[in-house]
Design an enzyme around this catalytic site. Structure first.
Site, PDB file in Angstrom:
ATOM      1  N   ARG A  57       0.387   4.799 -28.943  1.00  0.00           N
ATOM      2  CA  ARG A  57       0.371   3.511 -28.198  1.00  0.00           C
ATOM      3  C   ARG A  57       0.472   2.127 -28.829  1.00  0.00           C
ATOM      4  O   ARG A  57       0.832   1.182 -27.848  1.00  0.00           O
ATOM      5  CB  ARG A  57      -0.862   3.392 -27.070  1.00  0.00           C
ATOM      6  CG  ARG A  57      -0.415   3.088 -26.062  1.00  0.00           C
ATOM      7  CD  ARG A  57      -1.214   3.236 -24.922  1.00  0.00           C
ATOM      8  NE  ARG A  57      -2.689   3.577 -25.147  1.00  0.00           N
ATOM      9  CZ  ARG A  57      -3.680   2.642 -25.680  1.00  0.00           C
ATOM     10  NH1 ARG A  57      -3.678   1.673 -25.457  1.00  0.00           N
ATOM     11  NH2 ARG A  57      -5.255   3.678 -25.881  1.00  0.00           N
ATOM     12  N   TYR A 110      18.717  -4.262  -8.801  1.00  0.00           N
ATOM     13  CA  TYR A 110      18.452  -3.157  -9.015  1.00  0.00           C
ATOM     14  C   TYR A 110      17.390  -2.742  -8.050  1.00  0.00           C
ATOM     15  O   TYR A 110      16.586  -3.698  -7.922  1.00  0.00           O
ATOM     16  CB  TYR A 110      17.852  -2.120 -10.214  1.00  0.00           C
ATOM     17  CG  TYR A 110      17.020  -1.005  -9.963  1.00  0.00           C
ATOM     18  CD1 TYR A 110      16.116  -0.109 -10.875  1.00  0.00           C
ATOM     19  CD2 TYR A 110      18.081   0.082  -9.773  1.00  0.00           C
ATOM     20  CE1 TYR A 110      15.494   0.901 -10.910  1.00  0.00           C
ATOM     21  CE2 TYR A 110      17.292   1.183  -9.776  1.00  0.00           C
ATOM     22  CZ  TYR A 110      16.001   1.660 -10.474  1.00  0.00           C
ATOM     23  OH  TYR A 110      15.800   2.952 -10.033  1.00  0.00           O
ATOM     24  N   ASP A 182      18.736  -8.858 -17.470  1.00  0.00           N
ATOM     25  CA  ASP A 182      18.499  -7.617 -17.386  1.00  0.00           C
ATOM     26  C   ASP A 182      19.979  -7.348 -17.673  1.00  0.00           C
ATOM     27  O   ASP A 182      21.251  -7.242 -16.890  1.00  0.00           O
ATOM     28  CB  ASP A 182      18.557  -7.107 -16.199  1.00  0.00           C
ATOM     29  CG  ASP A 182      18.726  -5.399 -16.363  1.00  0.00           C
ATOM     30  OD1 ASP A 182      17.624  -4.574 -15.420  1.00  0.00           O
ATOM     31  OD2 ASP A 182      19.155  -4.543 -16.632  1.00  0.00           O
ATOM     32  N   LYS A 207      20.525   4.263 -19.818  1.00  0.00           N
ATOM     33  CA  LYS A 207      21.901   4.235 -19.773  1.00  0.00           C
ATOM     34  C   LYS A 207      22.760   4.558 -20.533  1.00  0.00           C
ATOM     35  O   LYS A 207      22.873   5.271 -21.612  1.00  0.00           O
ATOM     36  CB  LYS A 207      22.239   3.421 -18.380  1.00  0.00           C
ATOM     37  CG  LYS A 207      20.760   2.851 -17.861  1.00  0.00           C
ATOM     38  CD  LYS A 207      21.451   3.554 -16.344  1.00  0.00           C
ATOM     39  CE  LYS A 207      20.391   4.109 -15.240  1.00  0.00           C
ATOM     40  NZ  LYS A 207      19.252   2.986 -15.254  1.00  0.00           N
TER      41      LYS A 207
END
Ligand SMILES: C/C=C(/N=C/c1c(COP(=O)(O)O)cnc(C)c1O)C(=O)O
Length: 393
Positions: A57, A110, A182, A207
């Site tokens: 992490r 989005y 973005d 994507k």
């Protein structure tokens, strides 16, 4: 020899093969934690007195290789990989904003980005305004003393409108405001906002960067010092980290990004050239359309016009759903940038979380569908659309 072309840097690696049995591909460190030589080394690593991995992490060698590559591809100082695009969006914005701040957002974003902003507005008193960022005067009018961030998508999901990055960045720099872009719809292959002066770039790596529909991931690229703060506070303590196998899949996907983007762009142009004259299409939104209102900006700002086409069908939602249901090659699914062509209905799918009044402002009507043109034969993609039109109208 100078810096290699992006197409080459997409493929080659940073790790020392001599330390990994000469492995050509980056090794996969599918581990949650790392064993210390002794207790003192654990102490030294946690205190920062000794570099090295501690716990996945906090960092992982496979994830680090992806982060180094993404920073390089976006011409940035440092990158952080996240569990999803939304983890990257929220991680960066939580870092940049505090209670009482204001953020200006491009008029379309989005749906879940909008949902995140609504949540932090209500729970943490971080205010936002959506605006069409195409007028310098309008942007300056909307900026308040408490405005800390200009956040843009370009092209905008799903309307394909563009934001003039140079114009927005110029204003932001004069006003001492950060710019977050973005860059999901372009990938670094078509557009590199940091080279224009943006402060941060974000990707839904789910994507085009992945390109194979088998990873959910996010990337943020930004100033090294601030990225270290994000890594060791926002990300460490909220925990939206990317797993090593997903990072390994993204490293694999990046190797073909240039080839895939060229093909997505070619295929989208092929489909557009046939779709634009179809009588069942009311409006079409594609940056490569010479009649697109921002076509000149697209030519200036993007290397090519991308793989996405949004268009409005005659007959509203029912006709749009009938059309989608008749498709065989094109799959009815959200997401984009995959080898498979995908089509979706933003008003009832990706942007259904956006209140109808806001959707209308964004230009998202019930007739609008968004097509992500994949890597199939464009002839088969078009023939599929044609047979669906014939059955629908
Ligand atoms: C179903 C998801 C879609 N989009 C996502 C997305 C995200 C969020 O990215 P994760 O889905 O959290 O990786 C961030 N930024 C942009 C411009 C996006 O399009 C979609 O539109 O189809």
């Amino acid at each position: 020899m100078g810096k290699k072309e992006l197409e080459t840097r997409l493929i080659h690696s940073y790790f020392d093969r001599k330390q990994h049995y000469g492995s050509l591909a980056h090794p996969l460190y599918q581990t949650s934690t790392f064993v210390f030589d002794d207790a003192q080394q654990g102490e030294a690593r946690f205190s920062g007195n000794e570099s090295g991995y501690i716990y996945s992490r906090l960092g992982n060698p496979t994830v680090s290789e992806l982060e180094k590559k993404m920073a390089d591809l976006e011409e940035g100082e440092e990158a952080i990989a996240f569990a999803s695009g939304m983890a990257a969006v929220s991680g960066v914005l939580i870092h940049l904003l505090k209670a009482g701040d204001h953020i200006l957002i491009s008029e379309g974003v989005y749906g879940c980005t909008f949902g995140f902003l609504e949540m932090v507005k209500e729970k943490f008193n971080i205010d936002f305004d959506l605006m069409e960022m195409n007028s310098e005067n309008m942007i300056r009018t909307m900026i308040r003393p408490e405005t800390k961030v200009l956040y843009v998508e370009t092209p905008i999901n799903p309307t394909m409108k563009l934001v003039d990055l140079e114009m927005v960045i110029k204003i932001a720099k004069e006003e001492g405001i950060r710019v977050v872009v973005d860059n999901t719809f372009c990938s670094p292959y078509l557009q590199q906002p940091l080279t224009l002066g943006a402060d941060y770039v974000i990707h839904s790596a789910t994507k085009y960067i992945s390109g194979h529909g088998d990873v959910i991931a996010g990337i943020a690229v930004g100033p090294a010092e601030e990225m270290e703060t994000i890594r060791m506070t926002t990300q460490k303590d909220i925990g939206g980290v990317l797993g090593p196998f997903d990072a390994w899949l993204l490293l694999r996907g990046l190797k073909t990004l240039a080839l895939r983007m060229d093909r997505h762009c070619y295929n989208a142009r092929y489909v557009f050239d046939l779709l634009k004259d179809n009588p069942n299409v009311k409006n079409i939104f594609y940056p490569g359309d010479p009649n697109f209102s921002q076509h000149e900006l697209a030519k200036r700002q993007m290397k090519d016009f991308g793989g996405l086409i949004s268009f409005e069908l005659q007959g509203g939602k029912e006709a749009a759903q009938r059309f989608m249901n008749e498709l065989k090659v094109i799959q009815v699914a959200v997401s984009l940038g995959d080898a498979e062509s995908l089509i979706q209905h933003p008003a009832t799918m990706t942007h259904s979380v956006v209140p109808e009044v806001e959707r209308k402002k964004m230009g998202i009507t019930n007739s609008l569908v968004r097509l992500s043109v994949g890597l199939e034969s464009p002839k088969d993609v078009w023939n599929d659309m044609k047979q669906a039109f014939d059955k629908t109208y």
